[in-house]
Design a protein around this motif. Structure first.
Motif, PDB file in Angstrom:
ATOM      1  N   SER A  67      39.867  40.949  48.890  1.00 40.60           N
ATOM      2  CA  SER A  67      38.987  41.542  47.876  1.00 40.60           C
ATOM      3  C   SER A  67      39.294  43.014  47.687  1.00 40.60           C
ATOM      4  O   SER A  67      39.734  43.705  48.619  1.00 40.60           O
ATOM      5  N   VAL A  68      39.037  43.482  46.472  1.00 44.04           N
ATOM      6  CA  VAL A  68      39.294  44.871  46.121  1.00 44.04           C
ATOM      7  C   VAL A  68      37.972  45.542  45.765  1.00 44.04           C
ATOM      8  O   VAL A  68      37.105  44.932  45.122  1.00 44.04           O
ATOM      9  N   VAL A  92      51.635  40.041  48.252  1.00 46.73           N
ATOM     10  CA  VAL A  92      52.336  40.264  46.978  1.00 46.73           C
ATOM     11  C   VAL A  92      51.332  40.668  45.901  1.00 46.73           C
ATOM     12  O   VAL A  92      51.444  40.280  44.736  1.00 46.73           O
ATOM     13  N   THR A  93      50.326  41.411  46.307  1.00 48.92           N
ATOM     14  CA  THR A  93      49.278  41.864  45.388  1.00 48.92           C
ATOM     15  C   THR A  93      49.318  43.384  45.285  1.00 48.92           C
ATOM     16  O   THR A  93      49.370  44.087  46.298  1.00 48.92           O
ATOM     17  N   ARG A  94      49.289  43.885  44.060  1.00 50.30           N
ATOM     18  CA  ARG A  94      49.295  45.320  43.797  1.00 50.30           C
ATOM     19  C   ARG A  94      47.981  45.715  43.136  1.00 50.30           C
ATOM     20  O   ARG A  94      47.473  44.998  42.260  1.00 50.30           O
ATOM     21  N   ARG A 101      39.470  52.674  35.407  1.00 47.77           N
ATOM     22  CA  ARG A 101      40.102  51.365  35.260  1.00 47.77           C
ATOM     23  C   ARG A 101      40.899  51.005  36.508  1.00 47.77           C
ATOM     24  O   ARG A 101      41.529  51.861  37.124  1.00 47.77           O
ATOM     25  N   THR A 102      40.836  49.730  36.850  1.00 54.22           N
ATOM     26  CA  THR A 102      41.578  49.204  37.984  1.00 54.22           C
ATOM     27  C   THR A 102      42.240  47.903  37.553  1.00 54.22           C
ATOM     28  O   THR A 102      41.625  47.091  36.846  1.00 54.22           O
ATOM     29  N   SER A 103      43.479  47.727  37.962  1.00 53.67           N
ATOM     30  CA  SER A 103      44.149  46.452  37.711  1.00 53.67           C
ATOM     31  C   SER A 103      44.606  45.863  39.034  1.00 53.67           C
ATOM     32  O   SER A 103      45.027  46.584  39.949  1.00 53.67           O
ATOM     33  N   LEU A 104      44.496  44.554  39.133  1.00 62.64           N
ATOM     34  CA  LEU A 104      44.979  43.818  40.298  1.00 62.64           C
ATOM     35  C   LEU A 104      45.997  42.807  39.800  1.00 62.64           C
ATOM     36  O   LEU A 104      45.701  42.002  38.901  1.00 62.64           O
TER      37      LEU A 104
END
Length: 587
Positions: A67-68, A92-94, A101-104
């Motif tokens: 989780s982020v 393998v998650t960035r 703003r946040t991107s996953l």
């Protein structure tokens, strides 16, 4: 459509389809450290194990939920295909942050509870607003069709829950799932509001632009809820990628502030006209102060009121109230309730076509408006005509049949299974039902038509039920201008094309319903006297003789076999109250 996998092939592959896919996973996914932006949680993090109250079915091990942190919330994801459930692979998650703003971006999935890897991606885009509201979308891709995407939300406190504008309820330590759209449990719009013990409110909503199945799952823990927000793709258009509509979770000052933006979105998205100006509501429907729900024939064939008796009742009612203020609703006007669906012809035992025609014409001369009942999605497969639309039965997204089998019609203490649930999205059924309604309008001149179970929309393998319902109403409006539909238990988007509802919605946000449609009480409302529910399967209940001054629904009397002969004084008293209710409404 993907080729089916045989059981033999599945077993021969060892672990089945997912194992075969894992063999092709990128080599880069085989090693690496988890992203430092992720918290390596599991499905049991922060919740009671075992559950302290009612529990839902769930994994019996710790399913990975990397989780982020996004604003005040911790966000994780799970991807469901039609053959397995997948976690995102943290190695393998960035995670990229840019202001609010946040991107996953995840370039690989995990199956077998994290023990194996598989190709696939998940991309989530988040935006945090000034008040802490988080809005996001997610898109997943896999090598097999994606059924649904689950967002796991942590960071909200325990508290009472309101779903779809219903009253707040304390779930205590129970785990609960709420699905939209849901005919039986009043989930008529994809909105939940949480009210914490300290008075804080939080809104959780799906900003859909088309009616699609979604679910809210609340799972309690000592410090807060673990919440799953699930978007399910349309079963009639399966694809290897699926994108969610925007989800929103954020604080609000009170319930009204939490709900208002959601309902504004619903109105704009579906083009719901206001009650005051909607063109599909005829003038007579605006004037109704009373609904007489006069029941015909029970499923067993027992006749509560034949056509001659109904006309006698209406002649008396005309001495008690101006008929132009009355809508006459006729459940089971066509003989045996549900058994005769979908023939929709006057019943010979009740007076036949001539008797029904005389009832309608004489009632209209008095000033009454007549609305007979039709089954939106009900057809008895014993009839010869069933073969004309047999392709329109319903199968859920996984292919299992969905039947209208939950009613015990013959009282052998088990539901009957002779009625499949029909899909208006399929042309053959829509054509058949539309023609039967049209024929009734042409032959007998009725003033409207009632769509039974209209508010049920089941995700399925064939066609869009919501769109099919809209097309049915659109076609009938073109063929019979000024003849309106009435729908049972509408969900939000249906208010765009159905101007009257059988029961109200949104107890905590009445204007979000009453500002667009009129509504009246259910046909199962107990009748005066013994409290019979007439043709409805409920049997008996307690008759409530008083109309509260602020009642939202149009007052409704259920008229069964002995209502007119034995309870006429109770009918007269209720009609008197309905007149007063209507006069107060117009002031």
């Amino acid at each position: 459509m993907p080729h089916p996998v045989t059981r033999r092939a599945f077993l021969a592959s060892g672990a089945g389809t997912a194992a075969a896919l894992a063999a092709t996973a990128p080599a880069a996914a085989a090693s690496g450290a988890p992203s430092p932006d992720l918290q390596l949680l599991t499905s049991r993090s922060g919740v009671y194990t075992p559950a302290r109250g009612e529990a839902v079915l769930q994994f019996s091990f710790d399913f990975p939920e990397a989780s982020v942190q996004v604003g005040p919330l911790l966000m994780g994801f799970r991807v469901q295909t039609y053959e397995n459930a997948y976690a995102i692979d943290p190695t393998v998650t960035r995670v990229v942050r840019d202001g609010n703003r946040t991107s996953l971006t995840c370039d690989g999935l995990l199956w077998a509870g994290g023990q194996e890897k598989a190709p696939g991606t998940l991309v989530a885009e988040f935006m945090v607003e000034a008040d802490g509201t988080v809005q996001w979308t997610a898109k997943a891709e896999a090598q097999l069709p994606v059924k649904s995407i689950t967002t796991v939300v942590r960071g909200l406190p325990r508290g009472e829950i309101s779903v779809s504008g219903q009253d707040f309820t304390d779930l205590k330590d129970d785990e609960k799932v709420f699905e939209y759209p849901n005919f039986f449990h009043g989930v008529a719009t994809p909105l939940a509001v949480l009210k914490a013990a300290d008075g804080r409110h939080f809104a959780l909503s799906a900003r859909q632009t088309a009616v699609r199945t979604c679910r809210f799952f609340f799972q309690p823990g000592p410090d807060g809820y673990r919440i799953e927000l699930i978007h399910e793709g349309e079963g009639w258009a399966k694809a290897n990628s699926l994108a969610t509509p925007p989800w929103r979770v954020g604080p609000a000052a009170d319930y009204a502030a939490a709900a208002a933006p959601h309902f504004a979105h619903v109105e704009k998205t579906y083009g719901i006209p206001s009650l005051a100006t909607r063109p599909d509501m005829p003038a007579w429907m605006r004037e109704v102060d009373l609904v007489l729900s006069i029941h015909g024939a029970h499923w067993t064939g027992y006749i509560f009121n034949d056509y001659a008796r109904i006309l006698e009742i209406l002649r008396w009612a005309a001495t008690q109230i101006d008929p132009k203020r009355v809508m006459v609703f006729l459940p089971a006007w066509d003989g045996r309730y549900y058994w005769n669906y979908p023939l929709y012809q006057p019943d010979p035992r009740m007076g036949g076509a001539e008797g029904f025609k005389r009832l309608v014409s004489q009632a209209q001369k008095l000033g009454f408006r007549i609305v007979p009942m039709f089954g939106t999605n009900s057809a008895n497969k014993v009839w010869e005509e069933f073969k004309l639309f047999a392709d329109a039965t319903t199968e859920r997204v996984d292919g299992d049949s969905f039947d209208l089998n939950w009613v015990d019609w013959d009282n052998d203490r088990s539901g009957e299974g002779w009625m499949p649930f029909m899909n208006l999205g399929v042309e053959s059924w829509r054509r058949w039902l539309g023609e039967r309604i049209s024929a009734t309008i042409r032959q007998f001149g009725v003033d409207g038509y009632f769509l039974d179970i209209a508010g049920a929309a089941i995700n399925n393998t064939k066609a869009d039920m919501h769109e099919g319902t809209r097309l049915l109403v659109q076609d009938l409006a073109q063929r019979h201008p000024g003849i309106p539909p009435v729908g049972e238990m509408l969900y939000d988007a249906q208010m765009a094309f159905i101007p009257m509802s059988h029961v109200t919605r949104y107890a905590l946000a009445p204007a979000a319903y009453d500002g667009y449609v009129r509504s009246y009480q259910h046909l199962s409302r107990p009748a005066p006297g013994r409290g019979s529910t007439g043709v409805h399967e409920a049997g008996f209940g307690t008759y409530k003789p008083e109309i509260p001054p602020h009642q939202r629904a149009i007052p409704t009397i259920t008229v069964v076999d002995d209502t007119f002969t034995k309870e006429r004084a109770a009918m007269a008293d209720y009609i008197k109250q309905a007149k007063a209710w209507g006069e107060a409404r117009r002031k």
